[in-house]
Design a protein around this motif. Structure first.
Motif, PDB file in Angstrom:
ATOM      1  N   ALA A   1     -11.627 -27.671 -10.283  1.00 39.05           N
ATOM      2  CA  ALA A   1     -12.024 -26.961 -11.507  1.00 39.05           C
ATOM      3  C   ALA A   1     -13.536 -26.801 -11.573  1.00 39.05           C
ATOM      4  N   SER A   2     -14.276 -27.815 -11.132  1.00 38.40           N
ATOM      5  CA  SER A   2     -15.739 -27.731 -11.177  1.00 38.40           C
ATOM      6  C   SER A   2     -16.278 -26.753 -10.130  1.00 38.40           C
ATOM      7  N   LEU A   3     -15.541 -26.585  -9.039  1.00 35.88           N
ATOM      8  CA  LEU A   3     -15.979 -25.674  -7.974  1.00 35.88           C
ATOM      9  C   LEU A   3     -15.483 -24.248  -8.181  1.00 35.88           C
ATOM     10  N   ALA A   4     -14.486 -24.053  -9.036  1.00 44.00           N
ATOM     11  CA  ALA A   4     -13.840 -22.747  -9.181  1.00 44.00           C
ATOM     12  C   ALA A   4     -14.816 -21.606  -9.461  1.00 44.00           C
ATOM     13  N   PRO A   5     -15.776 -21.736 -10.410  1.00 43.17           N
ATOM     14  CA  PRO A   5     -16.692 -20.607 -10.647  1.00 43.17           C
ATOM     15  C   PRO A   5     -17.498 -20.226  -9.400  1.00 43.17           C
ATOM     16  N   LEU A   6     -17.859 -21.224  -8.585  1.00 43.05           N
ATOM     17  CA  LEU A   6     -18.615 -20.935  -7.371  1.00 43.05           C
ATOM     18  C   LEU A   6     -17.726 -20.291  -6.320  1.00 43.05           C
ATOM     19  N   LEU A   7     -16.502 -20.801  -6.149  1.00 42.26           N
ATOM     20  CA  LEU A   7     -15.595 -20.271  -5.130  1.00 42.26           C
ATOM     21  C   LEU A   7     -15.125 -18.863  -5.461  1.00 42.26           C
ATOM     22  N   GLU A   8     -14.965 -18.566  -6.749  1.00 45.46           N
ATOM     23  CA  GLU A   8     -14.537 -17.221  -7.142  1.00 45.46           C
ATOM     24  C   GLU A   8     -15.544 -16.165  -6.707  1.00 45.46           C
ATOM     25  N   GLU A   9     -16.798 -16.538  -6.650  1.00 42.60           N
ATOM     26  CA  GLU A   9     -17.838 -15.601  -6.220  1.00 42.60           C
ATOM     27  C   GLU A   9     -18.039 -15.636  -4.704  1.00 42.60           C
ATOM     28  N   TRP A  10     -17.946 -16.834  -4.122  1.00 42.38           N
ATOM     29  CA  TRP A  10     -18.272 -16.994  -2.699  1.00 42.38           C
ATOM     30  C   TRP A  10     -17.127 -16.607  -1.769  1.00 42.38           C
ATOM     31  N   LEU A  11     -15.916 -16.995  -2.116  1.00 48.10           N
ATOM     32  CA  LEU A  11     -14.787 -16.821  -1.209  1.00 48.10           C
ATOM     33  C   LEU A  11     -14.517 -15.359  -0.841  1.00 48.10           C
ATOM     34  N   PRO A  12     -14.511 -14.412  -1.786  1.00 46.81           N
ATOM     35  CA  PRO A  12     -14.234 -13.020  -1.403  1.00 46.81           C
ATOM     36  C   PRO A  12     -15.281 -12.422  -0.458  1.00 46.81           C
ATOM     37  N   ARG A  13     -16.459 -13.021  -0.366  1.00 43.54           N
ATOM     38  CA  ARG A  13     -17.496 -12.487   0.520  1.00 43.54           C
ATOM     39  C   ARG A  13     -17.326 -12.955   1.969  1.00 43.54           C
ATOM     40  N   GLN A  14     -16.414 -13.905   2.197  1.00 46.48           N
ATOM     41  CA  GLN A  14     -16.232 -14.420   3.544  1.00 46.48           C
ATOM     42  C   GLN A  14     -15.361 -13.474   4.366  1.00 46.48           C
ATOM     43  N   ARG A  15     -15.742 -13.282   5.618  1.00 48.00           N
ATOM     44  CA  ARG A  15     -15.026 -12.325   6.464  1.00 48.00           C
ATOM     45  C   ARG A  15     -13.580 -12.742   6.691  1.00 48.00           C
ATOM     46  N   TRP A  16     -13.304 -14.052   6.600  1.00 42.30           N
ATOM     47  CA  TRP A  16     -11.959 -14.531   6.866  1.00 42.30           C
ATOM     48  C   TRP A  16     -11.065 -14.566   5.627  1.00 42.30           C
ATOM     49  N   PHE A  17     -11.590 -14.175   4.471  1.00 47.25           N
ATOM     50  CA  PHE A  17     -10.775 -14.172   3.254  1.00 47.25           C
ATOM     51  C   PHE A  17      -9.779 -13.014   3.318  1.00 47.25           C
ATOM     52  N   ALA A  18      -8.496 -13.330   3.197  1.00 53.53           N
ATOM     53  CA  ALA A  18      -7.447 -12.330   3.421  1.00 53.53           C
ATOM     54  C   ALA A  18      -7.096 -11.520   2.183  1.00 53.53           C
ATOM     55  N   GLY A  19      -7.576 -11.908   1.017  1.00 59.48           N
ATOM     56  CA  GLY A  19      -7.138 -11.261  -0.217  1.00 59.48           C
ATOM     57  C   GLY A  19      -8.127 -10.272  -0.793  1.00 59.48           C
ATOM     58  N   LYS A  20      -8.903  -9.612   0.060  1.00 53.55           N
ATOM     59  CA  LYS A  20      -9.922  -8.677  -0.445  1.00 53.55           C
ATOM     60  C   LYS A  20      -9.268  -7.541  -1.239  1.00 53.55           C
ATOM     61  N   GLY A  21      -9.963  -7.167  -2.313  1.00 50.29           N
ATOM     62  CA  GLY A  21      -9.469  -6.096  -3.159  1.00 50.29           C
ATOM     63  C   GLY A  21      -8.635  -6.573  -4.328  1.00 50.29           C
TER      64      GLY A  21
END
Length: 497
Positions: free
Chosen positions: A28-48
């Protein structure tokens, strides 16, 4: 780290107890950071698709930050989290993608790690620390190699090593930045660790198949040295809970170049130099690997009912792609006709063999060593977008052959330039030579021309959908193949069906 730090505790599917609560608090404490960071990673499969929340599967502290003897030293957290996408308010569950994260945590980052920064949590166990991509930190990447050197367990994580394999010390890590679906670190130009980012229960083929090939004595594929897994957070429908493969450590083939780079270099040279000799040797190497896989692992027989199922699956993928990409629709009927002919191949009782294959074979998945010109195959994970169970299913070798033929066409389209080789002639020569090399050790792909053409169409349809979603400027490349394949059979190096 505070006493609330989650130490080596897996979070079950329905969290209960203090361990699960601590894991939820951390995520929960990391969620705001991951919501912004994760979609920018090339390996993130859920883009869009927007991220709407996270749920912990397992949290393991590999190294606590700020140890007493070195307060400024970074910590390393291993996380398995489910990323919820879609309607807000829905709890994350087994249907959501599970991602593997290695997060560093330190009071401050040195300048060279600034690009790896994720952010500073405002609350929770890591409050006051900077969280960042742990693989980018040589200190933490070295720690991961140390864990792989000594087999054993750490909470939900299990580290394994081949009995006769050694992991040297003092190997400097180097993060490779070019991968898309995974992350890899090279150690001392001697070993390479592939970290799977999107994970699920079951043995990853990139561990399973190279180990099987090593047992069969096939030297065309680097044999795994060590690997690590995690206990699955949820049980399957039959009550079992297969471990999740998280990473594989293999020899690094220093001094080698991937086939895509070699093909483009060939196309950049004057017309007439060609790629036939390299393609012929590559075809032989792929044939050797297919023979070894058929010897090492079970095979199945394809008869008319299995061919009907194969044709139906290809047709469903074609229908979905044509719905999403209007440019494919003019060729839909002609391509469908090719699939409809597949069951007829099984007339008079003729059968084919299905076996374990590479599953995503193209020029970027093969390496040629400069010293001896030897080809090796890598990355047996299969197409990451497909379910793991599907990637582990026996399939006709024609699928791998078709993938490489499509890759030659891609190289010709991308690298064919004025002053260099003519792309069309180059591709024809390379395709023919590859099939000749394959036939020299396995069988002539032209004997299964109808099956090969269907798989080449299936691959081109996949490419159309991929390019439309991710690289629209490249869409004309697979569309040109679709246009050709819809007009009639083309199996280079063999008579048409």
């Amino acid at each position: 780290m505070s006493d609330a730090s989650p130490l080596h505790r897996p979070a079950p599917a329905r969290p209960a107890g203090s361990g699960a609560g601590e894991a939820r608090s951390l995520i929960a404490s990391l969620a705001p950071l991951l919501e912004e960071w994760l979609p920018r990673q090339r390996w993130f499969a859920g883009k869009g698709r927007p991220l709407t929340g996270f749920a912990p599967v397992a949290v393991t502290e590999l190294l606590p930050p700020g140890r007493a003897e070195s307060p400024a030293s970074p910590g390393l957290l291993h996380l398995l989290v489910r990323a919820r996408q879609g309607a807000p308010g829905r709890p994350a569950g087994p249907g959501d993608d599970c991602y593997q994260l290695l997060l560093g945590a330190a009071e401050a980052l040195p300048p060279h790690l600034a690009p790896a920064r994720i952010g500073r949590p405002e609350h929770g166990p890591l409050r006051g620390l900077t969280v960042y991509e742990g693989l980018a930190d040589p200190r933490l990447a070295t720690l991961l190699l140390e864990r792989l050197r000594v087999p054993g367990r750490l909470g939900p994580l299990t580290f394994s090593r081949e009995a006769d394999a050694a992991v040297p010390t003092g190997l400097a890590p180097r993060l490779i930045g070019a991968e898309q679906s995974n992350s890899s670190t090279v150690y001392g130009e001697r070993l390479i660790l592939k970290l799977f980012r999107r994970v699920g229960p079951g043995v990853n083929p990139d561990l399973e198949l190279p180990r099987a090939l090593a047992r069969a004595g096939c030297a065309r594929v680097p044999a795994p040295v060590a690997w690590f897994e995690a206990a699955a957070g949820e049980a399957a429908a039959d009550g079992t809970a297969e471990p999740m493969t998280l990473g594989v450590l293999q020899p690094y083939l220093a001094g080698s170049t991937d086939g895509w780079r070699l093909a483009l270099d060939s196309l950049a040279r004057a017309a007439g130099t060609g790629f036939a000799a390299e393609a012929r040797a590559l075809g032989a190497a792929v044939g050797e690997v297919h023979l070894a896989l058929a010897e090492a692992l079970p095979t199945v027989v394809l008869r008319r009912p299995q061919l009907e199922h194969l044709a139906a699956a290809m047709g469903q993928r074609l229908d979905a792609a044509a719905e999403a990409v209007p440019a494919l629709r003019p060729y839909h009927a002609a391509l469908r006709e090719t699939y409809a002919l597949l069951p007829d191949l099984g007339r008079a009782g003729r059968t084919w063999r299905a076996q374990r294959i590479h599953g995503d074979l193209h020029l970027g998945q093969v390496l040629r060593t400069a010293a001896d010109g030897r080809w090796s195959l890598i990355d047996f994970e299969g197409e990451p977008a497909r379910p793991l169970a599907e990637r582990r299913r026996p399939q006709p070798v024609a699928r791998d052959v078709a993938g490489m033929l499509r890759s030659f066409d891609y190289a010709a389209a991308v690298g064919g330039t004025d002053g260099g080789a003519d792309g069309s002639d180059w591709a024809t020569s390379a395709r023919t030579a590859f099939c000749e090399g394959y036939a020299a050790v396995h069988h002539d792909p032209g004997e299964d021309a109808g099956l090969l053409r269907a798989h080449e169409i299936d691959k081109a349809v996949y490419e159309v959908l991929y390019e439309a979603r991710h690289r629209p400027d490249w869409l004309p490349v697979p569309l040109a193949a679709v246009r050709r394949l819809a007009a009639g059979p083309r199996v280079t190096g063999a008579a048409p069906a």
